[in-house]
Design an enzyme around this catalytic site. Structure first.
Site, PDB file in Angstrom:
ATOM      1  N   HIS A 204       0.793  -1.236   0.000  1.00 40.73           N
ATOM      2  CA  HIS A 204       0.000   0.000   0.000  1.00 40.73           C
ATOM      3  C   HIS A 204       0.822   1.281   0.000  1.00 40.73           C
ATOM      4  O   HIS A 204       0.278   2.363  -0.158  1.00 40.73           O
ATOM      5  CB  HIS A 204      -0.947   0.028   1.204  1.00 40.73           C
ATOM      6  CG  HIS A 204      -0.262   0.388   2.487  1.00 40.73           C
ATOM      7  ND1 HIS A 204       0.453  -0.517   3.221  1.00 40.73           N
ATOM      8  CD2 HIS A 204      -0.172   1.561   3.152  1.00 40.73           C
ATOM      9  CE1 HIS A 204       0.950   0.080   4.291  1.00 40.73           C
ATOM     10  NE2 HIS A 204       0.598   1.341   4.280  1.00 40.73           N
TER      11      HIS A 204
HETATM   12  C1  UD1 Z   1      -2.151   6.020   5.129  1.00 44.18           C
HETATM   13  C2  UD1 Z   1      -0.873   6.602   5.711  1.00 44.18           C
HETATM   14  C3  UD1 Z   1       0.221   5.549   5.715  1.00 44.18           C
HETATM   15  C4  UD1 Z   1      -0.245   4.285   6.419  1.00 44.18           C
HETATM   16  C5  UD1 Z   1      -1.564   3.811   5.838  1.00 44.18           C
HETATM   17  C6  UD1 Z   1      -2.087   2.655   6.654  1.00 44.18           C
HETATM   18  C7  UD1 Z   1      -0.608   9.007   5.261  1.00 44.18           C
HETATM   19  C8  UD1 Z   1       0.077  10.020   4.430  1.00 44.18           C
HETATM   20  N1  UD1 Z   1      -0.414   7.727   4.895  1.00 44.18           N
HETATM   21  O1  UD1 Z   1      -1.875   5.657   3.793  1.00 44.18           O
HETATM   22  O2  UD1 Z   1       1.341   6.049   6.400  1.00 44.18           O
HETATM   23  O3  UD1 Z   1       0.735   3.308   6.258  1.00 44.18           O
HETATM   24  O4  UD1 Z   1      -2.528   4.869   5.887  1.00 44.18           O
HETATM   25  O5  UD1 Z   1      -2.969   1.875   5.917  1.00 44.18           O
HETATM   26  O6  UD1 Z   1      -1.285   9.342   6.202  1.00 44.18           O
HETATM   27  N2  UD1 Z   1      -9.108   4.641   0.556  1.00 44.18           N
HETATM   28  C9  UD1 Z   1     -10.344   4.057   0.448  1.00 44.18           C
HETATM   29  N3  UD1 Z   1     -11.024   3.779   1.607  1.00 44.18           N
HETATM   30  C10 UD1 Z   1     -10.533   4.047   2.841  1.00 44.18           C
HETATM   31  C11 UD1 Z   1      -9.278   4.655   2.932  1.00 44.18           C
HETATM   32  C12 UD1 Z   1      -8.570   4.942   1.778  1.00 44.18           C
HETATM   33  O7  UD1 Z   1     -10.836   3.784  -0.636  1.00 44.18           O
HETATM   34  O8  UD1 Z   1     -11.209   3.745   3.862  1.00 44.18           O
HETATM   35  C13 UD1 Z   1      -8.354   4.913  -0.705  1.00 44.18           C
HETATM   36  C14 UD1 Z   1      -8.646   6.283  -1.311  1.00 44.18           C
HETATM   37  O9  UD1 Z   1      -8.614   6.142  -2.694  1.00 44.18           O
HETATM   38  C15 UD1 Z   1      -7.464   7.093  -0.851  1.00 44.18           C
HETATM   39  C16 UD1 Z   1      -6.334   6.075  -0.804  1.00 44.18           C
HETATM   40  O10 UD1 Z   1      -6.956   4.868  -0.410  1.00 44.18           O
HETATM   41  O11 UD1 Z   1      -7.171   8.170  -1.700  1.00 44.18           O
HETATM   42  C17 UD1 Z   1      -5.228   6.418   0.142  1.00 44.18           C
HETATM   43  O12 UD1 Z   1      -5.715   6.665   1.472  1.00 44.18           O
HETATM   44  P1  UD1 Z   1      -4.895   7.615   2.470  1.00 44.18           P
HETATM   45  O13 UD1 Z   1      -5.496   7.567   3.817  1.00 44.18           O
HETATM   46  O14 UD1 Z   1      -4.687   8.949   1.856  1.00 44.18           O
HETATM   47  O15 UD1 Z   1      -3.464   6.966   2.496  1.00 44.18           O
HETATM   48  P2  UD1 Z   1      -3.043   5.455   2.761  1.00 44.18           P
HETATM   49  O16 UD1 Z   1      -2.378   4.951   1.531  1.00 44.18           O
HETATM   50  O17 UD1 Z   1      -4.163   4.689   3.316  1.00 44.18           O
HETATM   51  N1  UDP Z   2      -3.879  -5.186   8.699  1.00 38.31           N
HETATM   52  C1  UDP Z   2      -5.171  -5.670   8.844  1.00 38.31           C
HETATM   53  N2  UDP Z   2      -5.844  -6.063   7.714  1.00 38.31           N
HETATM   54  C2  UDP Z   2      -5.299  -6.004   6.473  1.00 38.31           C
HETATM   55  C3  UDP Z   2      -3.973  -5.504   6.348  1.00 38.31           C
HETATM   56  C4  UDP Z   2      -3.298  -5.098   7.474  1.00 38.31           C
HETATM   57  O1  UDP Z   2      -5.687  -5.752   9.955  1.00 38.31           O
HETATM   58  O2  UDP Z   2      -5.977  -6.374   5.490  1.00 38.31           O
HETATM   59  C5  UDP Z   2      -3.159  -4.754   9.914  1.00 38.31           C
HETATM   60  C6  UDP Z   2      -1.809  -5.378  10.097  1.00 38.31           C
HETATM   61  O3  UDP Z   2      -1.907  -6.649  10.698  1.00 38.31           O
HETATM   62  C7  UDP Z   2      -1.105  -4.354  10.957  1.00 38.31           C
HETATM   63  C8  UDP Z   2      -1.678  -3.052  10.442  1.00 38.31           C
HETATM   64  O4  UDP Z   2      -2.899  -3.379   9.792  1.00 38.31           O
HETATM   65  O5  UDP Z   2      -1.466  -4.505  12.315  1.00 38.31           O
HETATM   66  C9  UDP Z   2      -0.716  -2.420   9.501  1.00 38.31           C
HETATM   67  O6  UDP Z   2      -1.342  -1.391   8.846  1.00 38.31           O
HETATM   68  P1  UDP Z   2      -0.905  -0.901   7.402  1.00 38.31           P
HETATM   69  O7  UDP Z   2      -0.114  -1.942   6.725  1.00 38.31           O
HETATM   70  O8  UDP Z   2      -2.132  -0.413   6.745  1.00 38.31           O
HETATM   71  O9  UDP Z   2      -0.032   0.393   7.732  1.00 38.31           O
HETATM   72  P2  UDP Z   2       1.471   0.614   8.233  1.00 38.31           P
HETATM   73  O10 UDP Z   2       1.731  -0.242   9.400  1.00 38.31           O
HETATM   74  O11 UDP Z   2       2.371   0.336   7.063  1.00 38.31           O
HETATM   75  O12 UDP Z   2       1.477   2.070   8.557  1.00 38.31           O
END
Ligand code: UD1
Ligand code: UDP
Length: 354
Positions: A204
């Protein structure tokens, strides 16, 4: 004491399930604010239900947008709540835009900030997470580092006051929910998986998804592997795979994001894990699973130095080679505390606010 906690993204719900619950169990008052950065049921609600996280007092419903817009909208909404609630301290977790907004808004209003998972550095300033964590650390009053490396990173930036090396709350979380996952998760049966017969993958990170070249190279590697791959897919990555029109091999089973209990179960039963997630790298280590990290660096250097994590970037051949040949042996050394980090953090916050 009155603590106001700001959370908004998946890993923060899991972290809050340990510390915030402990703060409340000790009889303290906590106001929980969900920024709404993550909002799909399987990216948000499911964690509150499964992990008994209290319903947020406020949900800002900020949703997805560009960084400035998203962070700025959070700042505007949070300021109003801080002025109304007048908390003694604001608690933030990790390195997302919700983390930075929560900390910055508090700092401007002279409300003390506590940062859980302080001091992490990738030394790659192109990462939004690196920007968020550096800025948050430099305006925090209490900084809870998960590792000695994180503590040293702060020292090197001359951040000394208020720093406590306490261990990692995600280690608490795995210990807290591992048994429950065994009892209630049906994910292994649902997808008809034999233990140790598949690779678990998550992707991601912006640096992988936003680059056609990197995402193509990663999906090519996974598709060319002779192993079965289970890929609970983050909505960001799903969007880009469609947009780039990438071919996904038949050996890859894409599933929707799963809840934490299913995720623990999927990790425990996997042969290996291949990921770009920060949290998943650590969980692989806690659960003694070989981890292949599809990034150019990691903040969790202990997992690499102890031999259970290998950094492969997005290079197709390196990923394939590690899927085939990376087979660590022995037991991962303890590097993330004793599983009582949330109690230690709560105690320090209570003492600080006395
Ligand atoms: C965010 C964090 C990242 C973290 C990740 C955990 C920032 C800059 N990044 O990244 O550090 O590792 O969360 O998962 O804060 N979207 C959906 N539904 C949702 C959420 C997101 O469809 O419920 C899609 C949207 O298209 C959105 C994209 O995912 O634009 C990215 O979501 P965003 O929260 O901006 O960043 P993450 O990649 O989730
Ligand atoms: N996780 C989850 N379901 C998923 C993918 C990840 O519960 O489908 C959990 C994972 O076990 C960990 C956390 O989400 O505890 C990590 O989050 P993510 O990878 O989104 O973000 P990061 O840790 O890189 O910020």
């Amino acid at each position: 004491m009155k603590v106001l906690t700001v959370i908004g993204a998946r890993p923060q719900f899991i972290k809050a399930a340990t510390v915030s619950n402990k703060i409340r169990r000790n009889g303290n008052s906590e106001i929980l604010v969900h920024t709404g950065q993550h909002y799909d049921n399987n990216m948000s609600d499911i964690f509150f239900e499964e992990l008994n996280i209290p319903k947020p007092n406020y949900n800002l419903s900020i949703g997805s947008s560009n960084h400035g817009h998203q962070t700025g909208s959070m700042l505007i909404a949070l300021e109003e709540i801080y002025l109304k609630e007048k908390p003694d301290m604001v608690l933030v977790y990790g390195d997302t835009n919700s983390t930075l907004a929560g900390a910055l808004c508090a700092s401007k209003l002279l409300i003390p900030v506590a940062h859980v998972e302080a001091g992490l550095r990738s030394f790659n300033k192109a990462m939004p997470e690196e920007q968020n964590r550096i800025l948050t650390d430099h305006i925090s009053d209490l900084l809870f580092t998960p590792t000695l490396t994180a503590l040293n990173n702060l020292r090197n930036e001359n951040v000394i006051n208020g720093v406590h090396n306490v261990g990692d709350v995600m280690y608490d979380a795995v210990n807290l929910f591992k048994e429950r996952a065994k009892e209630v998760s049906k994910v292994i049966e649902t997808f008809d998986l034999a233990p140790n017969s598949y690779i678990l993958s998550t992707i991601h990170r912006a640096e992988n998804t936003n680059s056609l070249e990197r995402l193509t190279s990663i999906i090519k590697a996974l598709s060319n592997s002779n192993k079965k791959i289970i890929l609970p897919l983050h909505p960001r990555t799903k969007k880009f795979i469609q947009e780039y029109n990438l071919h996904v091999g038949d050996n890859i089973k894409i599933i929707d994001p799963v809840g934490y209990l299913d995720m623990i179960s999927l990790q425990e039963n996997a042969q290996k894990i291949v990921t770009d997630s920060g949290g998943v790298q650590k969980e692989a280590y806690f659960l003694k699973k070989p981890c292949i990290t599809m990034r150019d660096e990691t903040e969790w250097v202990e997992t690499v130095n102890n031999g259970w994590n290998v950094i492969v970037g997005s290079d197709t051949n390196k990923i394939l080679d590690a899927l085939e040949n990376f087979n660590p042996t022995g037991t991962p050394a303890s590097a993330f505390g004793n599983g009582d980090t949330s109690s230690i953090i709560t105690q320090i916050i209570e003492d600080h606010l006395k």
